[in-house]
Design an enzyme around this catalytic site. Sequence first.
Site, short mmCIF file in Angstrom:
data_model
loop_
_atom_site.label_atom_id
_atom_site.label_comp_id
_atom_site.label_asym_id
_atom_site.label_seq_id
_atom_site.Cartn_x
_atom_site.Cartn_y
_atom_site.Cartn_z
N THR A 249 0.84 -1.20 0.00
CA THR A 249 0.00 0.00 0.00
C THR A 249 0.88 1.25 0.00
O THR A 249 1.85 1.33 0.73
CB THR A 249 -0.94 -0.01 1.23
OG1 THR A 249 -1.71 -1.20 1.17
CG2 THR A 249 -1.84 1.21 1.26
N CYS A 338 26.02 8.71 6.65
CA CYS A 338 26.01 7.27 6.93
C CYS A 338 27.31 6.83 7.55
O CYS A 338 27.34 5.92 8.34
CB CYS A 338 25.79 6.48 5.66
SG CYS A 338 24.30 6.94 4.82
N1 PLP Z 1 22.36 8.26 -3.03
C1 PLP Z 1 22.86 9.43 -2.60
C2 PLP Z 1 23.73 10.25 -3.51
C3 PLP Z 1 22.56 9.87 -1.33
O1 PLP Z 1 23.04 11.04 -0.91
C4 PLP Z 1 21.75 9.07 -0.50
C5 PLP Z 1 21.49 9.46 0.89
O2 PLP Z 1 22.37 9.97 1.57
C6 PLP Z 1 21.25 7.86 -1.00
C7 PLP Z 1 21.58 7.49 -2.27
C8 PLP Z 1 20.33 7.00 -0.18
O3 PLP Z 1 19.08 7.66 -0.09
P1 PLP Z 1 17.88 7.18 0.85
O4 PLP Z 1 18.18 7.76 2.19
O5 PLP Z 1 16.65 7.78 0.28
O6 PLP Z 1 17.82 5.72 0.83
#
Ligand code: PLP
Length: 551
Positions: A249, A338
């Site tokens: 959903t 991250c």
């Molecule tokens: N790709 C890039 C360039 C990003 O900056 C990020 C997030 O930091 C991601 C992918 C992952 O995104 P999401 O948090 O929406 O999974």
Amino acid sequence: MAPQIYLDSNATNTVLPQAVLAARLAMEQDYGNPSSTHIAGLRAKALLESVRQRAARVLGAGDGRVVFTSGATEGIHTAVLSALVALRERRAAGQPIGRRLLYGATEHKAVPESLAHWNRLLGLDLEILALPVGGDGRHDLARLRTLAPDTALLCTMAANNETGVISDLAGIERELVASGSAALWLVDGVQALGKLPLNLCATRIDYAPFSGHKLYAPKGVGLLYVRAGAPFTPLMVGGGQESGWRSGTENMAGIAALGAVLAALEDGCTFRAPAQLAAFRDQLAGSLRSAFAGLRFNAPFDMALPTTLNFSVPEVSSKELLNLFDAAGLRVSAGSACSSGQAEPSHVLEAMRLPAWCSGSAIRLSFGPLVDAATIAAACDAIARCGRALEEPVRLEPVEGAPSSAGLRQAQPERGAGVDRNGGVERSGGVEQGWRFEDHAIADAASLHDFLQQHPDVVLVDVREACEHRVGGGVVMGGVTALNVPMANLPAHAERWLRPDTAPPLVFICRSGQRAMQAAARMRCLGHAQAWHLAGGLAAHPAETADLISQ
Ligand code: PLP
């Protein structure tokens, strides 16, 4: 605490007020399930499709498809799975597919991790190779030229999340076309949305994932563009939503909010123009240069998004600068969000072959196109204060009557004591038996309040660096003023606290709780059983302790 100045938009953002309202309406009024056939469902469906059409216009999707996802990581996985399933089928049919999966060396980790994951699970066993970038962060097109003919899938982001470097997608496309490569092409568009013009259907790009929360939509909603005719395999099957392309959903609150952000992009009045954003960047860059001697920017401004500044200060680690900025209220990031919890240097800056000190000291400062002049001015002011705080000589507080602390600096666990997996000392039969770093934590404001009431002789110890203390102000909790004792000064103070006649209960505090936890553990290791720390640090005690914490 210092008021917050948020300059970490590449990690995530606040939600646009119109988007909050749209999400709220979708939850309170138009809350139907778009798969339902009654009027509530039909209204939700109409909203869903109108946002899809808007997204298609903003992305320039043409006859390609736009699928709603939970964010870019899901979009990347869906695209990689789709490409690799098609490659496997082609190979099974005896068609040549190329022998490698090629990705830009500065891609977000979601890309190489996803490639490795699906390559293994699907048993394709293709070579996975990083395409090098130059010192400017851009892909090595000459290398691409040699690798393209043999490449089955190419992944190259549109703009880098750590440096803001904008890829030369037109140049990459030229190489693909010139080499006659049949490679499928995935372009991570996360940092490009709202910042670079997009007209995806006019390109050779097969897949482009986007994430709502990088542009003022909430977390948990995203888009995946799929070129007309590009192979597709759903990541999730079930109820057949999204025409069977993505079951489950739909996140209607998130989609409605994303629709409001896309509407703001389309109307062109909400977000600032690139020239204004570049002027903001120049203002910040000027402040940084005058605050920190020898500062170096890690990406060329003329090739990067104006909203991202990545820089390093000689002899100041990312962690130290991040702590200092945080104390001044400035929220920035060390490399990518991250990986900022880990001490590893940025893979992006390493791929650009910057000197080791640059990746070890890198700070990313990023803002979104909604930023205003007042925020930039406040940031410049905070940067100047941080620069001054760093310049002041560090004073090692003399401790009255304390003997030499040399012995304590070398303090070792007692004979027979074991060091547990967290580094704490286990004393067999002693009061400290079995403790770990996490022990002796004061979990919340109420517990702290009770603790302070029960222990009127407590010494609150703020172990942040003196410069953090200077920019952020001191800390008072429950009427007790914290003593600032940076970690390096701890041994000298420990001597006094360990005297059996005085030994007061100690509560250590810091920004995130990490240093305080280590300080308390160190004191217990030295034999001071009454050493506690405030879990989660000052960061976890904002509103509830507003009356307890002051400058
Ligand atoms: N790709 C890039 C360039 C990003 O900056 C990020 C997030 O930091 C991601 C992918 C992952 O995104 P999401 O948090 O929406 O999974």
